[in-house]
Design a protein around this motif. Sequence first.
Motif, PDB file in Angstrom:
ATOM      1  N   THR A 138      -7.386  -0.305 -12.378  1.00  0.00           N
ATOM      2  CA  THR A 138      -6.433  -1.391 -12.135  1.00  0.00           C
ATOM      3  C   THR A 138      -5.720  -1.704 -13.436  1.00  0.00           C
ATOM      4  OG1 THR A 138      -7.791  -2.334 -10.371  1.00  0.00           O
ATOM      5  CG2 THR A 138      -6.123  -3.772 -11.342  1.00  0.00           C
ATOM      6  N   THR A 185      -3.716  -1.197  -8.372  1.00  0.00           N
ATOM      7  CA  THR A 185      -5.024  -0.557  -8.267  1.00  0.00           C
ATOM      8  C   THR A 185      -4.825   0.848  -7.730  1.00  0.00           C
ATOM      9  OG1 THR A 185      -6.120  -2.672  -7.890  1.00  0.00           O
ATOM     10  CG2 THR A 185      -7.323  -0.688  -7.229  1.00  0.00           C
ATOM     11  N   ILE A 186      -5.335   1.816  -8.472  1.00  0.00           N
ATOM     12  CA  ILE A 186      -5.204   3.224  -8.110  1.00  0.00           C
ATOM     13  C   ILE A 186      -6.612   3.732  -7.841  1.00  0.00           C
ATOM     14  CG2 ILE A 186      -4.415   5.487  -8.882  1.00  0.00           C
ATOM     15  CD1 ILE A 186      -2.864   3.386 -11.040  1.00  0.00           C
ATOM     16  N   LYS A 187      -6.798   4.308  -6.664  1.00  0.00           N
ATOM     17  CA  LYS A 187      -8.119   4.802  -6.280  1.00  0.00           C
ATOM     18  C   LYS A 187      -8.135   6.326  -6.298  1.00  0.00           C
ATOM     19  CE  LYS A 187      -9.198   0.798  -3.485  1.00  0.00           C
ATOM     20  NZ  LYS A 187      -9.800   0.327  -2.240  1.00  0.00           N
ATOM     21  N   GLY A 188      -9.304   6.872  -6.520  1.00  0.00           N
ATOM     22  CA  GLY A 188      -9.481   8.315  -6.537  1.00  0.00           C
ATOM     23  C   GLY A 188      -9.134   8.970  -5.217  1.00  0.00           C
ATOM     24  N   THR A 189      -9.092   8.207  -4.153  1.00  0.00           N
ATOM     25  CA  THR A 189      -8.741   8.719  -2.833  1.00  0.00           C
ATOM     26  C   THR A 189      -7.231   8.918  -2.674  1.00  0.00           C
ATOM     27  OG1 THR A 189      -8.579   6.477  -1.957  1.00  0.00           O
ATOM     28  CG2 THR A 189     -10.721   7.596  -1.741  1.00  0.00           C
ATOM     29  N   THR A 203     -11.797   3.972  -9.602  1.00  0.00           N
ATOM     30  CA  THR A 203     -10.706   3.023  -9.400  1.00  0.00           C
ATOM     31  C   THR A 203     -10.208   2.576 -10.767  1.00  0.00           C
ATOM     32  OG1 THR A 203     -11.695   2.208  -7.350  1.00  0.00           O
ATOM     33  CG2 THR A 203     -10.079   0.789  -8.390  1.00  0.00           C
ATOM     34  N   PHE A 235      -7.483  11.315 -12.313  1.00  0.00           N
ATOM     35  CA  PHE A 235      -7.794  11.554 -10.906  1.00  0.00           C
ATOM     36  C   PHE A 235      -7.472  12.983 -10.448  1.00  0.00           C
ATOM     37  CE2 PHE A 235      -7.188   6.895 -11.040  1.00  0.00           C
ATOM     38  CZ  PHE A 235      -8.456   6.526 -10.631  1.00  0.00           C
ATOM     39  N   THR A 249       0.306   5.814  -0.672  1.00  0.00           N
ATOM     40  CA  THR A 249      -0.673   6.886  -0.784  1.00  0.00           C
ATOM     41  C   THR A 249      -0.090   8.040  -1.576  1.00  0.00           C
ATOM     42  OG1 THR A 249      -1.570   6.287   1.372  1.00  0.00           O
ATOM     43  CG2 THR A 249      -2.171   8.444   0.515  1.00  0.00           C
ATOM     44  N   GLU A 272      -5.162   6.238  -2.730  1.00  0.00           N
ATOM     45  CA  GLU A 272      -4.622   4.955  -2.286  1.00  0.00           C
ATOM     46  C   GLU A 272      -4.142   4.151  -3.490  1.00  0.00           C
ATOM     47  OE1 GLU A 272      -5.799   1.412   0.774  1.00  0.00           O
ATOM     48  OE2 GLU A 272      -7.420   2.264  -0.436  1.00  0.00           O
ATOM     49  N   ILE A 273      -2.971   3.547  -3.353  1.00  0.00           N
ATOM     50  CA  ILE A 273      -2.387   2.702  -4.394  1.00  0.00           C
ATOM     51  C   ILE A 273      -2.136   1.337  -3.767  1.00  0.00           C
ATOM     52  CG2 ILE A 273      -0.414   2.374  -5.930  1.00  0.00           C
ATOM     53  CD1 ILE A 273      -0.059   5.511  -5.707  1.00  0.00           C
ATOM     54  N   ARG A 293       0.832  -1.198   0.000  1.00  0.00           N
ATOM     55  CA  ARG A 293       0.000   0.000   0.000  1.00  0.00           C
ATOM     56  C   ARG A 293       0.867   1.248   0.000  1.00  0.00           C
ATOM     57  NH1 ARG A 293      -5.359  -0.864   1.807  1.00  0.00           N
ATOM     58  NH2 ARG A 293      -5.674  -2.986   2.509  1.00  0.00           N
TER      59      ARG A 293
END
Length: 104
Positions: free
Chosen positions: A80, A89-93, A78, A65, A20, A95-96, A18
């Motif tokens: 991936t 996986t890359i999230k809009g928040t 999201t 993003f 960020t 978080e990677i 993980r």
Amino acid sequence: MNGYAPAASHSRSPSLYRATHDPNGSATLSTTVVHALADCLGVDATDSRLSLYDAVDPDALNELFRPRHDGTPRAGGTLTVVVEGHHVTIKGTGEILIEPPARR
């Protein structure tokens, strides 16, 4: 500060890495992803073998993003991709999550 924060903790699965991304930092999202992958793979981020280009256009990733035109963050979404066999996986928040290839 480069905007990249290495994994502070691992999930229950020790193989899940993980990191960020700080959207207010100086690093682009694609740069943060490359640094996270380099850490996960144990290579230098400038290693020419490590590239996002085969999986995703880094400029498109940065735009996907990026905050909206009015400055509000894009918290949803999201993406991936697979890089060097790792599911990224890359999230809009910000978080990677990086999952290495399954062991056989």
